[in-house]
Design a protein around this motif. Sequence first.
Motif, PDB file in Angstrom:
ATOM      1  N   VAL A   3      -7.213  -4.015   7.200  1.00 33.00           N
ATOM      2  CA  VAL A   3      -6.824  -3.180   6.060  1.00 33.00           C
ATOM      3  C   VAL A   3      -5.402  -3.496   5.573  1.00 33.00           C
ATOM      4  O   VAL A   3      -5.038  -3.136   4.472  1.00 33.00           O
ATOM      5  N   CYS A   4      -4.619  -4.144   6.401  1.00 36.20           N
ATOM      6  CA  CYS A   4      -3.264  -4.566   6.016  1.00 36.20           C
ATOM      7  C   CYS A   4      -3.128  -6.041   6.334  1.00 36.20           C
ATOM      8  O   CYS A   4      -3.011  -6.416   7.505  1.00 36.20           O
ATOM      9  N   SER A   5      -3.154  -6.849   5.287  1.00 34.45           N
ATOM     10  CA  SER A   5      -3.092  -8.296   5.502  1.00 34.45           C
ATOM     11  C   SER A   5      -1.684  -8.752   5.872  1.00 34.45           C
ATOM     12  O   SER A   5      -1.519  -9.734   6.589  1.00 34.45           O
ATOM     13  N   CYS A   6      -0.669  -8.040   5.433  1.00 35.24           N
ATOM     14  CA  CYS A   6       0.706  -8.437   5.768  1.00 35.24           C
ATOM     15  C   CYS A   6       0.967  -8.312   7.275  1.00 35.24           C
ATOM     16  O   CYS A   6       1.599  -9.179   7.877  1.00 35.24           O
ATOM     17  N   ASN A   7       0.477  -7.219   7.864  1.00 32.11           N
ATOM     18  CA  ASN A   7       0.716  -6.974   9.292  1.00 32.11           C
ATOM     19  C   ASN A   7      -0.529  -7.217  10.144  1.00 32.11           C
ATOM     20  O   ASN A   7      -0.487  -7.000  11.359  1.00 32.11           O
ATOM     21  N   VAL A   8      -1.606  -7.655   9.502  1.00 37.39           N
ATOM     22  CA  VAL A   8      -2.888  -7.912  10.175  1.00 37.39           C
ATOM     23  C   VAL A   8      -3.293  -6.688  11.014  1.00 37.39           C
ATOM     24  O   VAL A   8      -3.505  -6.780  12.226  1.00 37.39           O
ATOM     25  N   VAL A  29       2.387   5.423  10.667  1.00 45.02           N
ATOM     26  CA  VAL A  29       1.322   4.585  11.245  1.00 45.02           C
ATOM     27  C   VAL A  29       1.855   3.181  11.505  1.00 45.02           C
ATOM     28  O   VAL A  29       1.660   2.624  12.585  1.00 45.02           O
ATOM     29  N   TYR A  30       2.562   2.621  10.525  1.00 44.91           N
ATOM     30  CA  TYR A  30       3.146   1.292  10.733  1.00 44.91           C
ATOM     31  C   TYR A  30       4.057   1.308  11.958  1.00 44.91           C
ATOM     32  O   TYR A  30       4.011   0.415  12.798  1.00 44.91           O
ATOM     33  N   GLY A  31       4.886   2.321  12.039  1.00 44.99           N
ATOM     34  CA  GLY A  31       5.811   2.413  13.169  1.00 44.99           C
ATOM     35  C   GLY A  31       5.088   2.519  14.497  1.00 44.99           C
ATOM     36  O   GLY A  31       5.471   1.889  15.477  1.00 44.99           O
ATOM     37  N   SER A  36       6.217  -2.640  10.092  1.00 48.99           N
ATOM     38  CA  SER A  36       6.721  -1.864   8.962  1.00 48.99           C
ATOM     39  C   SER A  36       6.012  -2.328   7.700  1.00 48.99           C
ATOM     40  O   SER A  36       5.497  -3.452   7.650  1.00 48.99           O
ATOM     41  N   PRO A  37       5.972  -1.469   6.669  1.00 49.50           N
ATOM     42  CA  PRO A  37       5.305  -1.879   5.439  1.00 49.50           C
ATOM     43  C   PRO A  37       6.009  -3.074   4.803  1.00 49.50           C
ATOM     44  O   PRO A  37       7.240  -3.164   4.826  1.00 49.50           O
ATOM     45  N   GLN A  38       5.202  -3.965   4.250  1.00 46.84           N
ATOM     46  CA  GLN A  38       5.754  -5.144   3.565  1.00 46.84           C
ATOM     47  C   GLN A  38       5.520  -4.994   2.057  1.00 46.84           C
ATOM     48  O   GLN A  38       6.402  -4.581   1.349  1.00 46.84           O
ATOM     49  N   CYS A  39       4.316  -5.312   1.595  1.00 51.24           N
ATOM     50  CA  CYS A  39       4.035  -5.216   0.154  1.00 51.24           C
ATOM     51  C   CYS A  39       3.626  -3.810  -0.257  1.00 51.24           C
ATOM     52  O   CYS A  39       3.752  -3.441  -1.418  1.00 51.24           O
ATOM     53  N   GLY A  40       3.072  -3.018   0.676  1.00 49.44           N
ATOM     54  CA  GLY A  40       2.678  -1.648   0.380  1.00 49.44           C
ATOM     55  C   GLY A  40       1.303  -1.485  -0.238  1.00 49.44           C
ATOM     56  O   GLY A  40       0.875  -0.362  -0.505  1.00 49.44           O
ATOM     57  N   ARG A  41       0.579  -2.574  -0.467  1.00 50.54           N
ATOM     58  CA  ARG A  41      -0.735  -2.465  -1.107  1.00 50.54           C
ATOM     59  C   ARG A  41      -1.744  -1.701  -0.253  1.00 50.54           C
ATOM     60  O   ARG A  41      -2.704  -1.169  -0.764  1.00 50.54           O
ATOM     61  N   CYS A  42      -1.533  -1.661   1.039  1.00 53.83           N
ATOM     62  CA  CYS A  42      -2.495  -1.025   1.940  1.00 53.83           C
ATOM     63  C   CYS A  42      -2.214   0.463   2.151  1.00 53.83           C
ATOM     64  O   CYS A  42      -2.997   1.143   2.811  1.00 53.83           O
ATOM     65  N   ALA A  43      -1.136   0.975   1.633  1.00 52.63           N
ATOM     66  CA  ALA A  43      -0.728   2.350   1.931  1.00 52.63           C
ATOM     67  C   ALA A  43      -1.808   3.358   1.559  1.00 52.63           C
ATOM     68  O   ALA A  43      -2.082   4.292   2.312  1.00 52.63           O
TER      69      ALA A  43
END
Length: 70
Positions: A3-8, A29-31, A36-43
């Motif tokens: 669901v988050c490609s930046c952080n896999v 959740v990231y923490g 940490s959030p990168q692009c934010g598209r998955c938020a």
Amino acid sequence: MIVCSCNVLSADQVRDACATTAPRTPGQVYGCLGCSPQCGRCARTIRQIMDEALACASSCPCCPHGRASE
Ligand code: FES
């Protein structure tokens, strides 16, 4: 499913974080998952998974991702 490609991050990882730490925001959740959030598209998707997991924890004792069994 990722669901988050930046952080896999997978949906299961997000559900597990919700079950163990009851985060209030996607940022928490990231923490919890050590990133940490990168692009934010998955938020928005992470928020939706959080809402489903936390709702299930309070109303669905059969959910493997809920906290009802704790
Ligand atoms: S897809 Fe999650 S921060 Fe980019």
